[in-house]
Scaffold this motif. Structure first.
Motif, PDB file in Angstrom:
ATOM      1  N   ASN A 515       0.788  -1.207   0.145  1.00 54.08           N
ATOM      2  CA  ASN A 515       0.145  -0.299   0.118  1.00 54.08           C
ATOM      3  C   ASN A 515       1.351   1.108  -0.142  1.00 54.08           C
ATOM      4  OD1 ASN A 515      -1.979   2.116   0.961  1.00 54.08           O
ATOM      5  ND2 ASN A 515      -3.159   1.061   1.937  1.00 54.08           N
ATOM      6  N   ALA A 517       0.098   4.247   0.602  1.00 53.43           N
ATOM      7  CA  ALA A 517       0.155   5.326   1.056  1.00 53.43           C
ATOM      8  C   ALA A 517       1.006   5.026   2.705  1.00 53.43           C
ATOM      9  CB  ALA A 517      -1.683   5.188   1.661  1.00 53.43           C
ATOM     10  N   MET A 520       3.627   7.423   2.991  1.00 53.20           N
ATOM     11  CA  MET A 520       4.092   8.973   2.365  1.00 53.20           C
ATOM     12  C   MET A 520       4.073   9.380   3.567  1.00 53.20           C
ATOM     13  SD  MET A 520       0.653   8.969  -0.164  1.00 53.20           S
ATOM     14  CE  MET A 520       0.365  10.367  -0.632  1.00 53.20           C
ATOM     15  N   GLU A 524       2.458  14.742   2.938  1.00 50.87           N
ATOM     16  CA  GLU A 524       2.013  14.881   1.765  1.00 50.87           C
ATOM     17  C   GLU A 524       0.575  14.285   1.927  1.00 50.87           C
ATOM     18  OE1 GLU A 524       4.618  11.425   0.753  1.00 50.87           O
ATOM     19  OE2 GLU A 524       5.750  13.310  -0.462  1.00 50.87           O
ATOM     20  N   GLU A 525      -0.398  13.464   3.147  1.00 50.75           N
ATOM     21  CA  GLU A 525      -1.608  13.182   2.364  1.00 50.75           C
ATOM     22  C   GLU A 525      -2.261  14.331   3.110  1.00 50.75           C
ATOM     23  OE1 GLU A 525      -0.461  10.263   5.583  1.00 50.75           O
ATOM     24  OE2 GLU A 525      -0.366   8.771   4.627  1.00 50.75           O
ATOM     25  N   ASP A 528      -2.452  15.890  -0.113  1.00 53.08           N
ATOM     26  CA  ASP A 528      -3.248  15.866  -1.040  1.00 53.08           C
ATOM     27  C   ASP A 528      -5.321  16.113  -0.687  1.00 53.08           C
ATOM     28  OD1 ASP A 528      -1.400  14.804  -2.339  1.00 53.08           O
ATOM     29  OD2 ASP A 528      -1.059  12.625  -1.561  1.00 53.08           O
ATOM     30  N   ALA A 529      -5.255  15.984   0.480  1.00 50.61           N
ATOM     31  CA  ALA A 529      -6.514  15.924   1.403  1.00 50.61           C
ATOM     32  C   ALA A 529      -7.005  17.443   1.078  1.00 50.61           C
ATOM     33  CB  ALA A 529      -6.413  15.247   2.574  1.00 50.61           C
ATOM     34  N   ASP A 534      -5.163  22.047  -8.643  1.00 43.92           N
ATOM     35  CA  ASP A 534      -4.178  21.458  -9.576  1.00 43.92           C
ATOM     36  C   ASP A 534      -3.691  22.948  -9.832  1.00 43.92           C
ATOM     37  OD1 ASP A 534      -2.099  20.273  -9.969  1.00 43.92           O
ATOM     38  OD2 ASP A 534      -3.033  19.100 -11.849  1.00 43.92           O
ATOM     39  N   TYR A 560      -3.014   2.006  -4.293  1.00 45.61           N
ATOM     40  CA  TYR A 560      -2.519   3.100  -4.895  1.00 45.61           C
ATOM     41  C   TYR A 560      -3.005   4.702  -4.774  1.00 45.61           C
ATOM     42  CZ  TYR A 560      -0.415   7.837  -6.447  1.00 45.61           C
ATOM     43  OH  TYR A 560      -0.060   8.663  -6.733  1.00 45.61           O
ATOM     44  N   ASP A 561      -3.548   5.253  -4.155  1.00 44.48           N
ATOM     45  CA  ASP A 561      -4.295   6.125  -3.003  1.00 44.48           C
ATOM     46  C   ASP A 561      -5.473   5.140  -3.318  1.00 44.48           C
ATOM     47  OD1 ASP A 561      -5.543   8.208  -3.256  1.00 44.48           O
ATOM     48  OD2 ASP A 561      -5.893   9.242  -5.311  1.00 44.48           O
ATOM     49  N   ASN A 562      -6.575   4.995  -4.200  1.00 46.25           N
ATOM     50  CA  ASN A 562      -8.001   4.601  -3.538  1.00 46.25           C
ATOM     51  C   ASN A 562      -8.056   3.237  -4.875  1.00 46.25           C
ATOM     52  OD1 ASN A 562      -8.098   6.070  -5.864  1.00 46.25           O
ATOM     53  ND2 ASN A 562     -10.876   6.133  -4.929  1.00 46.25           N
ATOM     54  N   THR A 626     -13.292   5.437  -8.560  1.00 44.31           N
ATOM     55  CA  THR A 626     -11.700   5.752  -8.312  1.00 44.31           C
ATOM     56  C   THR A 626     -11.470   6.435  -8.705  1.00 44.31           C
ATOM     57  OG1 THR A 626     -12.175   2.765  -8.459  1.00 44.31           O
ATOM     58  CG2 THR A 626     -10.318   4.256  -8.687  1.00 44.31           C
TER      59      THR A 626
END
Length: 647
Positions: A515, A517, A520, A524-525, A528-529, A534, A560-562, A626
Motif C-alpha cells: 500500500n 499510502a 507517504m 503529503e497526505e 492531498d486531502a 491543481d 495506490y491512492d484508492n 475511483t
C-alpha cells in the motif's frame, strides 16, 4: 555684523535643506536610471526596491544603500535566483567624493544576503552574467596624475545564507548564518588585517559523501599583509570546527596568477572529545555531557604552488590512542578506540594522493569493529586495499548511544569483507587480478520510531562479495502489513562507488501486499486531502544516468491512492535516464490493464511521458468512483454499469 551672521545662518539652513532634500527629490529618477544601466550590462534581471543617499547618517561621510537587491537568471537559468540581498551599504569619505581622484571607503556592509550558485554538469554557471565587452584595439595607458584609486577600511557580511551546487564536480555546500568582518588600513603597503568569520551550520559533500554536516565554524585571524608584494603572513590563525580547534602558521603569497603556500597546522588541544565533535550523529546528541578519555594528535602541512593544473604537496595526520567516550546516563561505553590515518600528496596531480587508514578499531559496548583502508592513484585507476570485520548486536546500541523516546532497535549485523586490487582489473574483466571476498549479513532486525509510520522488520538480508558482482542472496522485509522480497546481482559496484561509473543490476522484486499510502509522509497526505485545485506545479523526479537496472516485478496486491490492483506483473527497465515499463499487466476495476511506455528525463527541464494503455472489461461505475478525472468530465457514467473493451 548682525547682517553677516544672518546671511551665514540662512546659508547653513539652505545647505542642510539641500543635504536632506536632494536625495529625496531625485531618488526615484536615480533608482530607475541605475536599474536601466545595470540591466544593459548583465545577462540577468537585476532589480531592487530603492536606493538611499545620506550625509546625515554618517556625517562627515557619505552613505549609499541599495535595498532589496535581486539577481534572477535568464536563458538556461531562466527564473533561477542567484541572489536576494536585503541591503548593501557603502560609506565613503565625503571629501574623497568631492576630490574624485581617490575614494576612501570607510566600510562596505552586505546585510542578509541569500546566494544560490549553480554550475551545470556541462559547465555553465549562473553567476557568469557579465556581458561580453567589445574588443578594444589599443588599450589606453592610465595617466599617473589624477589616476583613480580606491581604499577600504572595513568589509562586513551579516547573516548570509549561501548554497554552492556544482554538478560538474559533484560538490555541494550549504552555509547558514555566515557573519564575516575584515578590518585593516588598506591604504598602506604594509598593514595588519584582522578577520573574523562565523558560520552557524556548514554542510559540505563531494560525490555524495558528507565531509561536514551542520558543522559550526569559527575562524579568527591576524594577518601581516604586504599588499605591494602580495605576501600574507599568518600571525594568529585559529579555525574551530564544532569543538575541534586547529591553529595555522606560515604564509600565502602570489606568484603571477598562482598561490605559493607554506602552511603548517596542528590541534593545540589534544582532548579526544574535540575530534569526536565532527561526527554529526554524536555531536547532535547530548554532546556536552559526554565523558571521554584518550589522546589525540592532528597535524599536517601544505607546501608549494597551487595552480589551475597542479596541487602543492600536503599531508594530514590523525592519531587517536586508547580513547573512550560514554554518555553518563547509559551503562556501556564505546571503548578501546584506536585510529591511525595519513593522507598525503607529494605535489603535482590529485592522482598522487594516498589515503592510508592503517588502523581503525573500536568496541561498541561488547561489539568489536576493525577496519583498514589504503587507496592510491584515486583519479586515474583507484588501487585499493581494504578490510572490514565486525559484529554488532543492535539490541545493545541503546546501552552506549542514546535513542529517542519510543525508538527501539534489535537484530544482528555481521560483516567480514576484504577488497584488494586495481579498478582497471575489474573494468577489463581480469577478475583473477582482483580480490573481493566476504559477506554482509543482517538478520532479525526490527526498528520502531516516532518518525516512521510503521515498524520496519528485516528478517534476513545477505550480500556476498565477488570481483565481478555483489550477489543479493536474499532480502526479506516487512513494513507494517507491507512485505518485500528481492534477490539478484549488482555489477560494477566498485566502479560506481569509486568513480561514479554505471551500476548495473538484475533483480526480481516480489510482494504479496503493498500500500503506497503507508510510505507517504503526513504532510503529503494532508496536502492531498486539502488540495482543491491543481495549481501547484509537479516536481520532476530525475532518473539517475549512472544506473542500469532490470527489474522483474510481481505484486499480488498493489494499492495506490484508492486504486486496488491485483496480480501486478511485468518488467521495469531503468536505463539512460529513462524508466521503461514493459508488459506491466494487472487486474483492476473488475477488468485488466496492460501498460507499456516510458518516463524520460534526459532533458530534465522537459521530461517526456509516453504510455500505451490497453484496458479490457473494466467496470465503468467503479472507474467513476475511483478516478477523479472520470467523475469530473463524465458524471453520466455514475449511473452506468457496463463492460467495455478499448485501447
Amino acid at each position: 555684523m548682525k547682517t553677516l551672521f544672518k546671511i551665514l545662518g540662512i546659508v547653513i539652513v539652505l545647505l542642510i535643506a539641500i543635504i536632506l532634500l536632494l536625495p529625496v527629490v531625485f531618488k526615484a529618477k536615480i533608482t530607475e536610471l541605475a536599474k536601466e544601466e545595470i540591466n544593459k550590462n548583465v545577462n540577468a534581471r537585476v532589480d531592487f526596491t530603492d536606493i538611499d543617499f545620506s550625509l546625515i547618517k554618517s556625517f562627515p561621510n557619505f552613505t549609499l544603500a541599495i535595498n532589496g537587491l535581486s539577481v534572477v537568471g535568464v536563458g538556461e537559468f531562466e527564473d533561477d535566483t542567484l541572489a536576494n540581498i536585503q541591503a548593501i551599504e557603502l560609506t565613503v569619505g565625503l571629501f574623497s567624493v568631492i576630490n574624485g581622484d581617490q575614494y576612501e571607503v570607510e566600510r562596505i556592509v552586505i546585510d542578509r544576503p541569500d546566494i544560490h550558485v549553480r554550475i551545470l554538469e556541462s559547465g555553465p554557471a549562473n553567476y557568469d552574467i557579465a556581458m561580453e565587452s567589445e574588443a578594444v584595439n589599443e588599450p589606453q595607458p592610465m595617466e599617473e596624475d589624477g589616476s583613480f584609486a580606491l581604499t577600504l577600511k572595513k568589509f562586513e557580511i551579516r547573516n548570509a545564507n549561501i548554497i554552492y551546487d556544482d554538478a560538474s564536480l559533484d560538490v555541494f555546500m550549504s552555509i547558514v548564518g555566515l557573519n564575516h568582518t575584515l578590518k585593516g588600513n588598506l591604504t598602506n603597503d604594509q598593514t595588519l588585517l584582522k578577520t573574523n568569520t562565523g558560520i552557524d551550520r556548514m554542510t559540505l559533500s563531494y560525490e555524495g559523501v558528507d565531509y561536514f554536516s551542520n558543522t559550526h565554524v569559527i575562524y579568527d585571524a591576524d594577518i601581516d599583509a604586504d599588499l605591494k608584494n602580495e605576501i600574507y603572513t599568518l600571525k594568529k590563525n585559529e579555525l574551530k570546527l564544532n569543538a575541534l580547534l586547529i591553529a595555522f602558521d606560515g604564509s600565502v603569497s602570489m606568484v603571477n596568477q598562482d598561490y605559493n603556500l607554506v602552511l603548517a597546522f596542528n590541534a593545540p588541544k589534544t582532548d579526544f572529545k574535540h575530534i569526536l565533535s565532527l561526527v554529526p550523529a554524536i555531536y547532535a546528541r547530548e554532546f556536552a555531557t559526554i565523558e571521554t578519555t584518550g589522546n589525540l594528535t592532528v597535524d599536517g602541512y601544505i607546501k608549494g604552488l597551487y595552480t589551475e593544473n597542479d596541487l602543492p604537496s600536503f599531508a594530514i595526520n590523525l592519531l587517536v590512542d586508547n580513547a573512550i567516550f560514554k554518555y553518563p546516563d547509559l551503562p556501556s561505553a564505546v571503548n578501546d578506540i584506536q585510529i591511525k590515518t595519513n593522507i598525503s600528496n607529494k605535489g603535482g596531480s590529485a592522482d598522487n594522493t594516498i589515503i592510508d587508514v592503517t588502523k581503525f578499531h573500536m568496541a561498541l559496548g561488547s561489539n568489536p569493529i576493525d577496519a583498514s583502508l589504503l587507496v592510491k592513484t584515486p583519479v586515474s585507476d583507484p588501487d585499493i586495499k581494504s578490510r572490514l570485520k565486525g559484529k554488532l548486536d543492535l539490541a545493545t546500541v541503546a546501552d552506549f548511544y542514546p535513542l529517542e523516546e519510543n525508538e527501539k532497535l534489535s537484530g544482528t549485523f555481521v560483516a567480514d569483507i576484504a577488497l584488494e586490487g586495481k579498478l582497471s582489473a575489474l573494468e577489463n574483466e581480469k577478475y583473477d587480478e582482483f580480490t573481493a571476498m566476504g559477506s554482509m549479513l543482517v538478520k532479525g532486525v526490527t526498528y520502531q520510531s516516532l518518525d516512521l509510520n510503521l515498524p520496519v522488520e528485516i528478517s534476513t538480508a545477505q550480500l556476498n562479495f565477488s570481483p565481478a558482482y555483489l550477489d543479493l542472496v536474499s532480502l526479506k522485509s516487512k513494513i507494517g502489513r507491507n512485505d518485500f522480497s528481492a534477490k539478484g546481482k549488482l555489477e560494477n559496484y566498485l566502479g560506481y562507488a569509486l568513480k561514479d561509473d554505471k551500476l548495473i543490476g538484475n533483480l526480481s522484486l516480489n510482494s504479496s501486499y503493498l500500500n503506497v499510502a503507508d510510505f507517504m509522509t503526513e504532510s503529503e497526505e494532508v496536502a492531498d486531502a486539502t488540495t482543491v485545485s491543481d495549481t501547484t506545479p509537479m516536481s520532476v523526479v530525475e532518473v539517475p544516468g549512472n544506473i542500469e537496472f532490470y527489474l522483474e516485478a510481481n505484486f499480488n496486491k498493489l494499492i495506490y491512492d484508492n486504486i486496488e490492483m491485483d496480480n501486478v506483473k511485468g518488467d521495469i527497465e531503468v536505463k539512460d535516464q529513462r524508466v521503461n515499463l514493459k508488459n506491466l499487466k494487472m487486474d483492476v476495476l473488475d477488468g485488466t490493464m496492460m501498460v507499456n511506455g516510458s518516463y524520460n528525463t534526459m532533458d530534465i527541464e522537459k521530461p517526456e511521458f509516453d504510455f500505451d494503455l490497453k484496458i479490457d472489461k473494466i467496470d465503468i461505475q467503479k472507474a467513476y468512483n475511483t478516478f477523479g478525472m472520470v467523475s469530473t468530465f463524465a458524471p453520466l457514467l455514475k449511473r452506468l454499469r457496463v463492460n467495455s473493451q478499448q485501447r
